[in-house]
Design an enzyme around this catalytic site. Structure first.
Site, PDB file in Angstrom:
ATOM      1  N   HIS A 231       0.811  -1.216   0.000  1.00  0.00           N
ATOM      2  CA  HIS A 231       0.000   0.000   0.000  1.00  0.00           C
ATOM      3  C   HIS A 231       0.848   1.271   0.000  1.00  0.00           C
ATOM      4  CE1 HIS A 231      -3.105  -2.888   0.809  1.00  0.00           C
ATOM      5  NE2 HIS A 231      -2.546  -3.220   1.947  1.00  0.00           N
TER       6      HIS A 231
ATOM      7  N   ARG B 187      -1.842  18.095   2.184  1.00  0.00           N
ATOM      8  CA  ARG B 187      -0.433  18.514   2.143  1.00  0.00           C
ATOM      9  C   ARG B 187       0.081  18.345   0.726  1.00  0.00           C
ATOM     10  NH1 ARG B 187       1.595  13.519   1.380  1.00  0.00           N
ATOM     11  NH2 ARG B 187       0.738  11.774   2.578  1.00  0.00           N
TER      12      ARG B 187
END
Length: 656
Positions: free
Chosen positions: A237, A294
C-alpha cells in the site's frame, strides 16, 4: 496580504531541499531544522540558517511541535512549511503555528483535522455526494463490533488507520479467521505511527487503479484541479511509481473525477494544495479513498505536465494572494513518470537499510529531474523513512518518458547501502507496465515473490578481475615494478588464488594471465576477461559496467542491470551467515515492540518471534525452522542494534 520573507522548513531530506530551492528563488530566506544525526545532510548545507532540534529520534525532534515553533521564533521565521510526513497533517501543529504568530503553509487546522481522520472524512464525503467505497467508519471500535462489521461488509476487507496513511496501520484481510490478528497489528502500527489506534473498514476493491486528483484553492474560494496522477504500482500500500496523466483516463473521466475532487475540497472550505485519492475499477467507476491535506511525494509529475511550481503556489496562497489560475488555464503537456529510490533490500522482503553511503551519483539527461537529499559519505539513519531520492522523467509521450527514466535509472549509482534501483528497473521494463495496464495488484501478479537473484558466474568473474587489477596496481606502486611485469615468470603463466564472498556464498577462484587475457576459473566454469579499468570484455563481449569502487575489502559494482557488492576474503576469513539457523538476530537497528516467545516455547517455521519497529514501519521477525526456544536475551521496549541476538532456537535435527 502578507509577503513572506523568511521560511522555516519543518522537515528533512529531499523534500526540505526541494522546498528551499523554490523559496530561495522567490527571495525568501530559508531556515533548516535538523537532528545531530542529520547535521551533515544537504538540506542543512543549502539553508541560509539551520538549528539543531534533537539527537536523532523523531519523537524528540521532527515530531515535536514545541521544538519546531521554538526554532522558528529563535530564527525570526515568519512562516513554516511542513513538507510531507511528520507534522504536515497535524491539526494541532497548524493551530500551534497560528497561535505563535507564524504562517502555516497548508490548509487550516479544521480541514486537516476533518480529512486527517478517515472516518470523519468519509462521513463528510458521503454527505457531499462524493462516491465512496462501502465500509464501516463508526465510532464504536470494540473488537466484536469491528469483526461483525467486517462480516457484514464481506471479505476481502481492508483495515485502515483512521488517523494516517502511507500504508501504515493498513492490512488486507481475505479470511474471517485472519481478522483478529490483522486488526491487532493494524491498531498497534497506527497507534505507534499516528498516536491513535482508531481504524475504519472498507470493502476491498480488488486490483483497481489508484488515481488521485491534485486540487488547489485560495482564500477567496477559487478551487481548481490540476488533473490526475496514477499511483497504482504499490507495494504494501505504499506507492512505488507515479505518473501523470493516467493511462486509464480520457477527457470525460478526467473531467468527472476532477469535478468530484473539487467538490470534496469545497465541501470542507479547503485552502492550499491537497490531493483527493480515488480507487478506479475496470468499469470506470471511482470511489473516494482519502484526502491528503499537504504536498504529495509525487507532486513533481504534476509540475512536469502542467509547468507549474506547486510549492510556489502554496506560498502564494499562504500569503493571501489569489491563485491567478482558472480551470481553463490548466493544460497538460506530455507525460511524466516518477520512481522512489529507497534504502531497502528487495531480496530480504524490502527490509529498510541503514549505513554509510560510499558513493552517490545522480543521473542526468534531457527531461530528467532528481530530487535527492543525500551525498556521498552520509550516514543513512535508522530513525527516518528510508526514501532517499525521487527520479522524474518527462517526455512528449509516455513511451519517451519511460525510456528516459529507464536510462536514467541504469546510470544511477548508490554504493554502501542496499537500494531498490534494480527492482524499479524490473517494474519499468515489464510489458504490463509499459503497456499502461498496471493496477494495484501489478507487483503481486507480475513480479516474483523471491527477488533474491544470486550473482551469475560472469558477474563473479568480472568482480574477481577488478579486484585482481586493483591488487596489481597497488603492487606496482608499492614495488616500482611495471604492471605488465607483475606475475611474469620464466616458468610460464603463474596462477593466483582469490577468495570472495557474495552475500553468504563464498567462492574460491583461480586466476591466470597470459598476455592481455585474464582467465578466471571456479569448479566447472571458466571466463576470460580482457581490457582495463571499467572498459572490460567478458568472453569477448563488452561488459556493461557503469561504475566501480573499491573500499577496503569491499568492491561495489554498478552495471546497467544490477548494483551489487562482493567482499574479498583474506586467508582464514569467512563470510558472516547473519541470522541463519537457530540464531535469530535483528535485521537492523530499531525498537522491539513485542517479544512473542520465551525459553522453552515450541515454534514452527513462520512462527512470529518478535515485532521490530524501524524506519517508521513494523517488521515481524519469524522463525525460519521448527524447534525449541532456548534463549531470549531481549525484552519488549528495548532498542536493539543490527545483528544483535534476539532469539536462540534449538532447531529440529540440528542447525538448518
Amino acid at each position: 496580504m502578507t509577503q513572506i520573507t523568511s521560511l522555516l522548513v519543518a522537515n528533512r531530506g529531499e523534500i526540505a531541499l526541494r522546498i528551499m530551492k523554490t523559496a530561495r528563488a522567490m527571495g525568501i530566506t530559508c531556515i533548516a531544522v535538523h537532528t545531530e544525526a542529520d547535521a551533515g545532510s544537504p538540506h542543512v548545507a543549502y539553508a541560509d540558517r539551520s538549528i539543531c532540534i534533537g539527537a536523532g529520534s523523531v519523537g524528540d525532534s521532527y515530531l515535536s511541535a514545541e521544538k519546531l515553533i521554538a526554532a522558528a521564533q529563535e530564527t525570526g521565521a515568519e512562516a513554516v512549511h511542513p513538507g510531507y510526513g511528520f507534522l504536515s497533517e497535524s491539526a494541532e501543529f497548524a493551530s500551534a503555528c497560528t497561535e505563535a504568530g507564524l504562517i502555516f503553509i497548508g490548509p487550516g487546522a479544521e480541514a486537516i483535522a476533518l480529512m486527517g481522520n478517515k472516518a470523519a472524512a468519509k462521513r463528510r464525503m458521503i454527505t457531499a455526494g462524493v462516491p465512496c467505497v462501502p465500509g464501516y467508519e463508526g465510532e464504536d471500535q470494540s473488537a466484536d463490533v469491528l469483526a461483525a462489521e467486517a462480516a457484514r461488509i464481506g471479505f476481502p476487507v481492508m483495515i485502515k488507520a483512521a488517523a494516517g496513511g502511507g500504508g501504515r496501520g493498513m492490512r488486507l484481510v481475505e479470511r474471517p479467521e485472519d481478522f483478529s490478528g490483522a486488526l491487532g497489528l493494524a491498531q498497534s502500527e497506527a497507534l505507534s505511527a499516528f498516536g491513535s489506534d482508531e481504524v475504519i473498514l472498507e470493502k476491498a476493491v480488488i486490483r483497481p487503479r489508484h488515481v488521485e486528483i491534485q486540487v488547489f484553492a485560495d482564500r477567496d474560494g477559487n478551487t481548481i484541479h490540476l488533473a490526475e496522477r496514477d499511483c497504482s504500482v504499490q507495494r504494501r500500500h505504499q506507492k512505488v511509481v507515479e505518473e501523470a496523466p493516467s493511462p486509464a483516463l480520457g477527457d470525460d473521466l478526467r473531467a468527472r473525477m476532477g469535478a468530484a475532487a473539487v467538490e470534496a475540497a469545497r465541501a470542507i472550505g479547503y485552502v492550499g494544495a491537497g490531493t483527493v485519492e480515488f480507487l478506479l475499477d475496470d468499469s470506470g467507476a471511482f470511489f473516494f479513498l482519502e484526502m491528503n491535506t499537504r504536498l504529495q511525494v509525487e507532486h513533481p509529475v504534476t509540475e512536469a505536465v502542467t509547468g507549474l511550481d506547486l510549492v510556489a503556489l502554496q506560498i502564494r496562497v499562504a500569503e493571501g494572494q489569489p491563485l491567478g489560475i482558472a480551470q481553463e488555464d490548466v493544460t497538460l503537456k506530455g507525460h511524466a513518470i516518477e520512481v522512489r529510490l529507497y534504502a531497502e533490500d528487495p531480496a530480504q522482503d524490502f527490509l529498510p537499510q541503514a549505513g554509510r553511503i560510499a558513493l552517490w551519483q545522480a543521473p542526468s539527461g534531457v527531461g530528467i529531474r532528481v530530487d535527492a537529499g543525500i551525498v556521498s559519505g552520509q550516514e543513512v539513519s535508522p530513525y527516518y523513512d528510508p526514501m532517499l531520492a525521487k527520479l522524474i522523467a518527462h517526455g512528449a509521450t509516455r513511451a519517451e518518458a519511460l525510456g528516459r527514466l529507464t536510462a536514467a535509472l541504469k546510470d544511477l549509482v548508490l554504493f554502501g547501502v542496499s537500494c531498490n534501483r534494480d527492482f524499479l528497473l524490473q517494474v519499468l521494463c515489464h510489458p504490463e507496465f509499459a503497456a499502461g495496464q498496471a493496477t494495484t495488484g501489478f507487483i503481486a501478479d507480475h513480479l516474483p515473490s523471491d527477488l533474491a537473484v544470486p550473482l551469475s558466474t560472469k558477474e563473479i568473474a568480472l568482480a574477481a578481475a577488478l579486484i585482481y587489477r586493483a591488487d596489481q596496481d597497488a603492487s606496482a606502486k608499492a614495488s616500482g615494478v611495471a604492471p605488465e611485469l607483475l606475475g611474469w615468470s620464466a616458468q610460464g603463466v603463474l596462477q593466483a588464488r582469490l577468495k570472495i564472498a557474495t552475500g553468504e556464498a563464498e567462492h574460491d577462484l583461480r586466476l591466470s594471465e597470459a598476455g592481455d587475457i585474464l582467465t578466471v576459473t571456479h569448479g566447472d566454469w571458466s571466463h576470460q576477461v580482457t581490457g582495463q579499468g571499467t572498459d572490460l570484455r567478458l568472453d569477448g563481449i563488452r561488459a556493461d559496467l557503469r561504475h566501480v569502487l573499491m573500499e577496503g575489502e569491499r568492491l561495489f559494482i554498478a552495471s546497467g542491470g544490477r548494483i551489487f557488492e562482493v567482499t574479498r576474503l583474506r586467508a582464514g576469513a569467512t563470510s558472516a551467515a547473519g541470522g541463519a539457523g537457530g540464531q535469530i538476530t535483528a535485521p537492523m537497528h530499531g525498537a522491539l515492540l513485542e517479544v512473542c516467545v520465551a525459553a522453552g516455547d515450541r515454534v514452527e517455521a513462520g512462527t512470529r518471534l518478535a515485532v521490530l519497529e524501524a524506519m517508521k514501519m513494523q517488521h515481524e521477525i519469524l522463525a525460519g525452522a521448527a524447534g525449541t526456544v532456548t534463549d531470549v536475551p531481549v525484552t519488549a521496549g528495548a532498542q536493539v542494534k543490527a545483528g544483535e541476538l534476539l532469539v536462540s532456537i534449538d532447531v529440529d535435527g540440528g542447525e538448518a
